[in-house]
Design an enzyme around this catalytic site. Structure first.
Site, PDB file in Angstrom:
ATOM      1  CE  LYS A 272      -4.421  -1.791   1.348  1.00  0.00           C
ATOM      2  NZ  LYS A 272      -5.640  -1.689   2.141  1.00  0.00           N
TER       3      LYS A 272
ATOM      4  CE  LYS B 227      -6.164  -8.399  -1.940  1.00  0.00           C
ATOM      5  NZ  LYS B 227      -6.877  -8.301  -0.697  1.00  0.00           N
TER       6      LYS B 227
ATOM      7  CE  LYS C 194     -13.633  -3.939  -0.701  1.00  0.00           C
ATOM      8  NZ  LYS C 194     -12.505  -3.979   0.162  1.00  0.00           N
TER       9      LYS C 194
HETATM   10  P1  ATP Z   1      -8.609  -3.400  -1.029  1.00  0.00           P
HETATM   11  O1  ATP Z   1      -8.489  -3.701  -2.481  1.00  0.00           O
HETATM   12  O2  ATP Z   1      -9.346  -2.113  -0.736  1.00  0.00           O
HETATM   13  O3  ATP Z   1      -7.336  -3.538  -0.261  1.00  0.00           O
HETATM   14  P2  ATP Z   1      -9.776  -5.983  -0.757  1.00  0.00           P
HETATM   15  O4  ATP Z   1     -10.639  -6.190  -1.944  1.00  0.00           O
HETATM   16  O5  ATP Z   1      -8.473  -6.676  -0.707  1.00  0.00           O
HETATM   17  O6  ATP Z   1      -9.594  -4.442  -0.450  1.00  0.00           O
HETATM   18  P3  ATP Z   1     -10.512  -6.248   1.991  1.00  0.00           P
HETATM   19  O7  ATP Z   1     -11.559  -5.347   2.496  1.00  0.00           O
HETATM   20  O8  ATP Z   1      -9.099  -5.922   2.325  1.00  0.00           O
HETATM   21  O9  ATP Z   1     -10.665  -6.408   0.443  1.00  0.00           O
HETATM   22  O10 ATP Z   1     -10.782  -7.735   2.417  1.00  0.00           O
HETATM   23  C1  ATP Z   1     -12.003  -8.224   2.850  1.00  0.00           C
HETATM   24  C2  ATP Z   1     -11.976  -9.722   2.988  1.00  0.00           C
HETATM   25  O11 ATP Z   1     -12.030 -10.326   1.718  1.00  0.00           O
HETATM   26  C3  ATP Z   1     -10.736 -10.280   3.677  1.00  0.00           C
HETATM   27  O12 ATP Z   1     -11.102 -11.366   4.514  1.00  0.00           O
HETATM   28  C4  ATP Z   1      -9.893 -10.736   2.546  1.00  0.00           C
HETATM   29  O13 ATP Z   1      -9.001 -11.744   2.909  1.00  0.00           O
HETATM   30  C5  ATP Z   1     -10.957 -11.227   1.569  1.00  0.00           C
HETATM   31  N1  ATP Z   1     -10.493 -11.120   0.216  1.00  0.00           N
HETATM   32  C6  ATP Z   1     -10.146  -9.985  -0.425  1.00  0.00           C
HETATM   33  N2  ATP Z   1      -9.774 -10.235  -1.677  1.00  0.00           N
HETATM   34  C7  ATP Z   1      -9.876 -11.593  -1.830  1.00  0.00           C
HETATM   35  C8  ATP Z   1      -9.622 -12.462  -2.911  1.00  0.00           C
HETATM   36  N3  ATP Z   1      -9.206 -12.030  -4.066  1.00  0.00           N
HETATM   37  N4  ATP Z   1      -9.837 -13.778  -2.724  1.00  0.00           N
HETATM   38  C9  ATP Z   1     -10.285 -14.251  -1.554  1.00  0.00           C
HETATM   39  N5  ATP Z   1     -10.549 -13.467  -0.494  1.00  0.00           N
HETATM   40  C10 ATP Z   1     -10.348 -12.163  -0.623  1.00  0.00           C
END
Ligand code: ATP
Ligand code: LTN
Length: 334
Positions: free
Chosen positions: A115, A197, A200
């Site tokens: 980040k 991964k 969003k």
């Molecule tokens: P950002 O992109 O804003 O960092 P993010 O999409 O990674 O956010 P988070 O809010 O950080 O999402 O994560 C929410 C939950 O979703 C966490 O438990 C995280 O491990 C899970 N998660 C996020 N992305 C994935 C993914 N690609 N596959 C499986 N689980 C996920």
């Protein structure tokens, strides 16, 4: 709370519209665990402030996320469901835990490094302290289990370290939590770069399926998904794109990977991608519809928040008072 059941805590940031990765990696598991455990689920709004937010957008994302949770079957009557900033003990415990946390262990965190790179113009103390706030979330509720995606495992380790360090320094206070990472769907990859991964906050909208995408968009994004130049639909580490699509297909249909491989034996990538798109749209359509219905009733959501905050606050205050006492702060009498 049922004393015989394990306590489970998890949270998700209202930092944007959720992706299929969040749904498969987080929400879907949370729903399944509600029967087995005492579940406490938070919307981690304070965490989102570690990167720049548009204030009005953050507020609407928080309502939107709450509606998605409820539409996905997280019943606020059956768990404690609340907004992190409504329970001030989270910020207060963070201060105490900061006094036993070393900058070196925070600057080593993969998420902090990633980040800091992605938000180079805003590398703030909150971004670095993110795991300590997360540790506070978990430790306030004496959680046994914390369901998270693979990407959050490191933060769970630091939470455990801090709990053990505090217990050693001030006597037994916190329960040391275990991560709970489900075997399938722990990591859904980006549709454009299967080594990354699905996230969003990816600037390329074709990289993720949003829970707000309509059927045509979902199918179009899967059609454009990056795969290899082979033709065989087979789960294999050397074929990350196809393996990711197989994982998604298996998660959204409930079929195993080998059942899915058999189903598409002899078929081309094109047919397979459309099938993954159709199956995903079938799963998401009713959820999106229900979410929009719930979202139109803000009064109901505010009641859910108020009720959740009351229940969470009761538990969190108890832990925080204990911590304040242990570290030697004078107790407030009235
Ligand atoms: P950002 O992109 O804003 O960092 P993010 O999409 O990674 O956010 P988070 O809010 O950080 O999402 O994560 C929410 C939950 O979703 C966490 O438990 C995280 O491990 C899970 N998660 C996020 N992305 C994935 C993914 N690609 N596959 C499986 N689980 C996920
Ligand atoms: N950082 C987490 C969200 C989160 C969380 C938590 C998860 C905040 N507090 C406590 C589990 C327990 C993420 O998934 N990105």
């Amino acid at each position: 709370m049922n004393e015989e059941k394990k306590t489970l805590f998890s949270a998700i940031q209202p930092s944007g519209i959720l992706t299929l990765g969040n749904y498969i990696g987080a929400i879907r598991n949370w729903k399944a665990l509600m029967e087995e455990c005492n579940c406490i689920y938070a919307l981690a709004d304070l965490h989102t402030l570690t990167v720049k937010q548009v204030p009005a957008q953050l507020r609407s994302n928080t309502y939107e996320l709450a509606a998605i949770y409820i539409a996905s079957g997280i019943d606020p009557e059956k768990c404690i469901f609340f907004v992190q900033s409504h329970v001030s003990a989270h910020a207060e415990l963070t201060w105490i835990l900061n006094t036993i946390t070393y900058p070196g262990e925070l600057s080593r965190m993969t998420q902090f490094k990633d980040k800091s790179r992605n938000h180079a113009d805003n590398v703030n103390m909150g971004l670095m302290d993110y795991p300590v706030l997360m540790a506070s979330d978990i430790l306030l509720y004496n959680a046994d289990l914390v369901p998270v995606g693979q990407d959050q495992k490191q933060h769970l380790e630091i939470t455990r370290d801090l709990a053990i360090r505090f217990n050693n320094r001030y006597s037994d206070t916190f329960k040391v939590p275990e991560p709970y990472i489900s075997a399938t769907g722990a990591k859904i990859a980006s549709l454009q770069d299967p080594e990354k991964k699905m996230s969003k906050s990816d600037p390329n909208v074709n990289a993720f399926i949003s829970l707000n995408d309509d059927r045509d968009t979902i199918i179009r994004k899967f059609k454009r998904a990056v795969t290899d130049s082979d033709t065989e639909i087979r789960f294999d580490e050397s074929k990350p794109g196809i393996s990711n699509l197989l994982t998604i297909y298996s998660c959204v249909t409930g079929k195993t990977i080998s059942e899915s491989e058999k189903e598409f034996e002899g078929k081309g990538y094109g047919d397979f991608k459309v099938a993954v798109g159709e199956a995903t749209a079938d799963l998401l359509e009713p959820i999106t519809k229900e979410k929009n219905r719930i979202l139109s009733d803000k009064k109901y959501l505010d009641e859910v928040f108020a009720n959740g905050a009351l229940q969470a606050d009761r538990i969190a205050r108890r832990t925080l008072s204990k911590v304040y006492r242990k570290v030697g702060l004078v107790e407030r009498k009235h």
